[in-house]
Design a protein around this motif. Structure first.
Motif, PDB file in Angstrom:
ATOM      1  N   ILE A 120      27.957   8.840  16.153  1.00 24.83           N
ATOM      2  CA  ILE A 120      27.157   7.854  15.416  1.00 24.83           C
ATOM      3  C   ILE A 120      27.648   7.756  13.978  1.00 24.83           C
ATOM      4  O   ILE A 120      27.769   6.658  13.410  1.00 24.83           O
ATOM      5  N   ARG A 121      27.950   8.915  13.373  1.00 23.28           N
ATOM      6  CA  ARG A 121      28.433   8.927  11.990  1.00 23.28           C
ATOM      7  C   ARG A 121      29.742   8.157  11.853  1.00 23.28           C
ATOM      8  O   ARG A 121      29.971   7.454  10.861  1.00 23.28           O
ATOM      9  N   ARG A 122      30.580   8.251  12.861  1.00 19.45           N
ATOM     10  CA  ARG A 122      31.878   7.572  12.833  1.00 19.45           C
ATOM     11  C   ARG A 122      31.796   6.133  13.322  1.00 19.45           C
ATOM     12  O   ARG A 122      32.804   5.422  13.371  1.00 19.45           O
ATOM     13  N   GLY A 123      30.613   5.697  13.714  1.00 19.91           N
ATOM     14  CA  GLY A 123      30.432   4.324  14.154  1.00 19.91           C
ATOM     15  C   GLY A 123      30.973   4.045  15.543  1.00 19.91           C
ATOM     16  O   GLY A 123      31.247   2.887  15.888  1.00 19.91           O
ATOM     17  N   LEU A 124      31.104   5.107  16.362  1.00 21.09           N
ATOM     18  CA  LEU A 124      31.617   4.919  17.724  1.00 21.09           C
ATOM     19  C   LEU A 124      30.484   4.502  18.647  1.00 21.09           C
ATOM     20  O   LEU A 124      29.410   5.112  18.644  1.00 21.09           O
ATOM     21  N   PRO A 125      30.694   3.480  19.453  1.00 24.46           N
ATOM     22  CA  PRO A 125      29.628   3.009  20.346  1.00 24.46           C
ATOM     23  C   PRO A 125      29.562   3.851  21.624  1.00 24.46           C
ATOM     24  O   PRO A 125      30.455   4.647  21.908  1.00 24.46           O
ATOM     25  N   GLY A 126      28.514   3.625  22.377  1.00 25.34           N
ATOM     26  CA  GLY A 126      28.461   4.168  23.730  1.00 25.34           C
ATOM     27  C   GLY A 126      27.771   5.509  23.869  1.00 25.34           C
ATOM     28  O   GLY A 126      27.402   6.169  22.903  1.00 25.34           O
ATOM     29  N   SER A 127      27.602   5.895  25.120  1.00 23.44           N
ATOM     30  CA  SER A 127      26.936   7.136  25.480  1.00 23.44           C
ATOM     31  C   SER A 127      27.933   8.300  25.482  1.00 23.44           C
ATOM     32  O   SER A 127      29.128   8.111  25.271  1.00 23.44           O
ATOM     33  N   PHE A 128      27.408   9.499  25.757  1.00 20.74           N
ATOM     34  CA  PHE A 128      28.245  10.689  25.885  1.00 20.74           C
ATOM     35  C   PHE A 128      27.975  11.299  27.251  1.00 20.74           C
ATOM     36  O   PHE A 128      26.818  11.468  27.644  1.00 20.74           O
ATOM     37  N   VAL A 129      29.035  11.627  27.976  1.00 21.26           N
ATOM     38  CA  VAL A 129      28.896  12.158  29.333  1.00 21.26           C
ATOM     39  C   VAL A 129      29.529  13.546  29.405  1.00 21.26           C
ATOM     40  O   VAL A 129      30.720  13.716  29.131  1.00 21.26           O
ATOM     41  N   LEU A 130      28.720  14.539  29.786  1.00 19.27           N
ATOM     42  CA  LEU A 130      29.189  15.916  29.948  1.00 19.27           C
ATOM     43  C   LEU A 130      29.078  16.313  31.408  1.00 19.27           C
ATOM     44  O   LEU A 130      28.034  16.115  32.036  1.00 19.27           O
ATOM     45  N   ASN A 131      30.142  16.880  31.928  1.00 21.80           N
ATOM     46  CA  ASN A 131      30.151  17.364  33.309  1.00 21.80           C
ATOM     47  C   ASN A 131      30.026  18.886  33.300  1.00 21.80           C
ATOM     48  O   ASN A 131      30.813  19.588  32.673  1.00 21.80           O
ATOM     49  N   SER A 179      29.695 -14.722  33.336  1.00 17.91           N
ATOM     50  CA  SER A 179      29.151 -14.859  31.983  1.00 17.91           C
ATOM     51  C   SER A 179      27.715 -14.334  31.925  1.00 17.91           C
ATOM     52  O   SER A 179      27.327 -13.648  30.972  1.00 17.91           O
ATOM     53  N   GLU A 180      26.935 -14.659  32.962  1.00 21.32           N
ATOM     54  CA  GLU A 180      25.565 -14.178  33.012  1.00 21.32           C
ATOM     55  C   GLU A 180      25.518 -12.655  33.113  1.00 21.32           C
ATOM     56  O   GLU A 180      24.665 -11.997  32.499  1.00 21.32           O
ATOM     57  N   ALA A 181      26.444 -12.082  33.875  1.00 26.00           N
ATOM     58  CA  ALA A 181      26.492 -10.630  34.027  1.00 26.00           C
ATOM     59  C   ALA A 181      26.816  -9.953  32.702  1.00 26.00           C
ATOM     60  O   ALA A 181      26.240  -8.915  32.351  1.00 26.00           O
ATOM     61  N   LYS A 182      27.751 -10.540  31.922  1.00 26.54           N
ATOM     62  CA  LYS A 182      28.112  -9.965  30.626  1.00 26.54           C
ATOM     63  C   LYS A 182      26.908  -9.986  29.681  1.00 26.54           C
ATOM     64  O   LYS A 182      26.643  -9.007  28.973  1.00 26.54           O
ATOM     65  N   VAL A 183      26.196 -11.093  29.671  1.00 25.75           N
ATOM     66  CA  VAL A 183      25.020 -11.197  28.811  1.00 25.75           C
ATOM     67  C   VAL A 183      23.947 -10.203  29.252  1.00 25.75           C
ATOM     68  O   VAL A 183      23.342  -9.498  28.427  1.00 25.75           O
ATOM     69  N   SER A 184      23.724 -10.114  30.563  1.00 26.31           N
ATOM     70  CA  SER A 184      22.712  -9.196  31.080  1.00 26.31           C
ATOM     71  C   SER A 184      23.077  -7.746  30.786  1.00 26.31           C
ATOM     72  O   SER A 184      22.207  -6.921  30.490  1.00 26.31           O
ATOM     73  N   LEU A 185      24.370  -7.416  30.887  1.00 29.07           N
ATOM     74  CA  LEU A 185      24.824  -6.063  30.599  1.00 29.07           C
ATOM     75  C   LEU A 185      24.564  -5.721  29.129  1.00 29.07           C
ATOM     76  O   LEU A 185      24.053  -4.639  28.806  1.00 29.07           O
ATOM     77  N   LEU A 191      27.422   0.697  32.727  1.00 31.48           N
ATOM     78  CA  LEU A 191      26.128   0.082  32.475  1.00 31.48           C
ATOM     79  C   LEU A 191      25.310   0.811  31.416  1.00 31.48           C
ATOM     80  O   LEU A 191      24.627   0.185  30.612  1.00 31.48           O
ATOM     81  N   PHE A 192      25.363   2.154  31.455  1.00 28.51           N
ATOM     82  CA  PHE A 192      24.521   2.938  30.555  1.00 28.51           C
ATOM     83  C   PHE A 192      25.270   3.386  29.303  1.00 28.51           C
ATOM     84  O   PHE A 192      24.893   4.350  28.656  1.00 28.51           O
ATOM     85  N   ASP A 193      26.330   2.682  28.965  1.00 25.57           N
ATOM     86  CA  ASP A 193      27.152   3.058  27.821  1.00 25.57           C
ATOM     87  C   ASP A 193      26.469   2.603  26.528  1.00 25.57           C
ATOM     88  O   ASP A 193      26.926   1.678  25.854  1.00 25.57           O
ATOM     89  N   ALA A 194      25.363   3.275  26.207  1.00 28.57           N
ATOM     90  CA  ALA A 194      24.539   2.876  25.068  1.00 28.57           C
ATOM     91  C   ALA A 194      24.427   4.030  24.062  1.00 28.57           C
ATOM     92  O   ALA A 194      24.477   5.202  24.438  1.00 28.57           O
ATOM     93  N   LYS A 195      24.233   3.687  22.808  1.00 31.58           N
ATOM     94  CA  LYS A 195      24.122   4.690  21.748  1.00 31.58           C
ATOM     95  C   LYS A 195      22.892   5.563  21.953  1.00 31.58           C
ATOM     96  O   LYS A 195      21.838   5.100  22.377  1.00 31.58           O
ATOM     97  N   ASN A 196      23.057   6.854  21.650  1.00 36.02           N
ATOM     98  CA  ASN A 196      21.970   7.840  21.737  1.00 36.02           C
ATOM     99  C   ASN A 196      21.484   8.057  23.173  1.00 36.02           C
ATOM    100  O   ASN A 196      20.315   8.390  23.396  1.00 36.02           O
TER     101      ASN A 196
END
Length: 487
Positions: free
Chosen positions: A34-45, A195-201, A249-254
């Motif tokens: 977040i501090r570096r302004g990187l978008p998206g979620s974090f995934v740990l396996n 186009s609708e899918a991109k907007v919905s995503l 789909l869930f590539d969202a901040k925080n």
């Protein structure tokens, strides 16, 4: 604040320390992104072999997160893979969390409720647009595998004067001829859907972020943790779809995903879908930001706990080998490569046998536990050769060596005791009386065998009784069937 989970569940594997380490690492990584302004979620396996406590660990992580004020949900992927749609499984659990959220602040409650409504609405739109386009179904009518639903879809992109149903029914060996106008209409519809899918995503991801913000306004600490367990046990196609949904789909901040997998097993499952030459390990790295290997469990510590907390009657068991119960269980389990779950089953089988044991003589653990371990490893113990195999292993092609427990040649001990299985205890007494030198001065395995049988003779005191060893295999099989019936 520490969770009571680890204490209540007897954390003998020391997983609490690892859970704290993982949570601190993830929180730091998310804050850094977040501090570096990187978008998206974090995934740990979380990577560990089957039976090494992944489910115990992720449940503990969830409890620890909740104790420290983080929003967290746990999804059993194997339980939910019947649905066929991972998006629905994840969103349903997310929605349940929002629905059950309570706050004294009415404005926060309203905000969280509104955020939940937006998540549901956007997820629904996204679900309708995914996997339901004509593109996925065109191949079906081209080869003649058609349903009424497909016929309805095609009717929107073919000329009005074409009998769609008839054309489709006749399409098993011919491709439907479509005019340029129909093709253009079909292409335009597909572009519109895209186009609708991109907007919905974008709307869906934004609604997730807004939901996390609403929860933070109510006092919960971001990020939102979504833990997914048992992914490696799912159908390969469902596991792949789950990974794809998480990534795209869930590539969202925080938002943080923590998956628990036997990664090698998951790789094999994916290879079964894409082919043996497919680099499934590399494929998986696309979905994980990091992987964490759970520390290998302390087998002996776990065995001590299993034995101490089993329903085993200590008056029904013994050993005349100068070995401890823990030594025997540990050494034999290691020889048969039993994992933690199998050892749990093995100790439970031993306890079951002891529970129904009806002889005055005690069960000799050094002789019955190898049979239990062999049985759980696939040896049915149905005949003398199979029972003999439980105490021997192939050291080289066509050469067999006896099983040892520490310095005790338990294979040789078994051979001597097993040789008495068809004679009465009275006859064995006569043998002991006539062979004093072997009883007291013979090789170690012979001395131990005589000691075991003497303990039985002293306890039973019935001359025509048969040695207990003659019933061990039957008792293991019966206990195994009983366990299978109640699990």
């Amino acid at each position: 604040m520490a969770s009571d989970y680890w204490r209540d569940k007897n954390d003998l594997l020391g997983r609490q320390v690892e859970a704290d380490h993982v949570i601190k690492f993830v929180n730091q990584r998310v804050a850094d992104r977040i501090r570096r302004g990187l978008p998206g979620s974090f995934v740990l396996n979380i990577d560990a072999k089957w039976g090494e406590g992944k489910t115990f660990f992720v449940n503990g992580v969830r409890s620890e997160l909740e104790a420290n004020g983080h929003p967290a949900i746990l999804i059993d992927a194997w339980r939910d893979d019947f649905s066929g749609d991972p998006l629905t499984a994840v969103v349903a659990e997310f929605d349940r969390f929002l629905d059950q959220y309570k706050s004294k602040d009415r404005s926060v409650r309203v905000r969280v409720a509104a955020a939940g409504k937006n998540v549901r609405r956007n997820a629904g739109k996204l679900s309708l647009l995914m996997g339901k386009g004509v593109a996925k179904r065109v191949s079906h009518y081209v080869v003649g595998e058609v349903s009424e639903e497909i016929a309805g879809l095609i009717s929107n992109v073919v000329p009005a004067d074409v009998n769609t149903k008839t054309t489709i029914d006749d399409a098993s060996s011919a491709v439907l001829e479509m005019s340029n106008t129909a093709i253009d209409k079909y292409a335009a519809n597909k572009l519109k859907q895209f186009s609708e899918a991109k907007v919905s995503l974008a709307n869906f991801r934004q609604s997730l972020e807004q939901a996390v913000k609403a929860l933070a306004a109510g006092g919960l600490k971001p990020p939102f943790f979504i833990l997914i367990d048992e992914l490696d046990r799912c159908r390969p196609t469902y596991a792949i779809e789950m990974l794809e949904r998480i990534k795209h789909l869930f590539d969202a901040k925080n938002v943080v995903f923590i998956l628990s997998t036997d990664t090698a097993q998951l790789s094999n499952a994916i290879r079964a879908v894409y082919g043996n030459d497919f680099d499934s390990r590399h494929y998986l790295t696309r979905f994980f930001d990091r992987s964490y290997m759970l520390a290998s469990p302390d087998r002996r510590q776990m065995i001590k706990w299993l034995v101490a907390n089993s329903d085993m009657d200590p008056q029904k068991i013994r050993t005349d080998t100068d070995l401890s119960v823990v030594q025997i269980v540990d050494s034999v389990s290691d020889h048969y490569k039993l994992d933690l779950r199998q050892m749990d089953k093995a100790v439970d089988l031993l306890a079951t046998i002891a529970t129904v044991w009806d002889s005055n003589a005690q069960v000799e653990i050094a002789l019955i536990y190898p049979m239990i371990a062999a049985f759980l490893s696939g040896n049915p113990l149905s005949n003398p050769q199979q029972i003999w195999n439980a105490f021997h292993y192939e050291s080289s092609p066509k050469n067999f060596a006896p099983l040892h427990i520490s310095k005790v040649n338990i294979g040789a001990v078994f051979e001597k005791v097993f040789s008495w299985r068809t004679v009465s205890l009275g006859q064995i007494v006569n043998e002991i009386s006539s062979d004093y030198n072997a009883v007291h001065n013979g090789p170690q395995p012979t001395r131990i065998a005589y000691k075991i049988i003497q303990s039985e003779i002293d306890a039973v005191r019935v001359g025509d009784a048969m040695p207990a060893i003659s019933s061990y295999a039957d008792r293991v099989r019966m206990a195994g069937r009983f366990r299978s019936a109640v699990v």
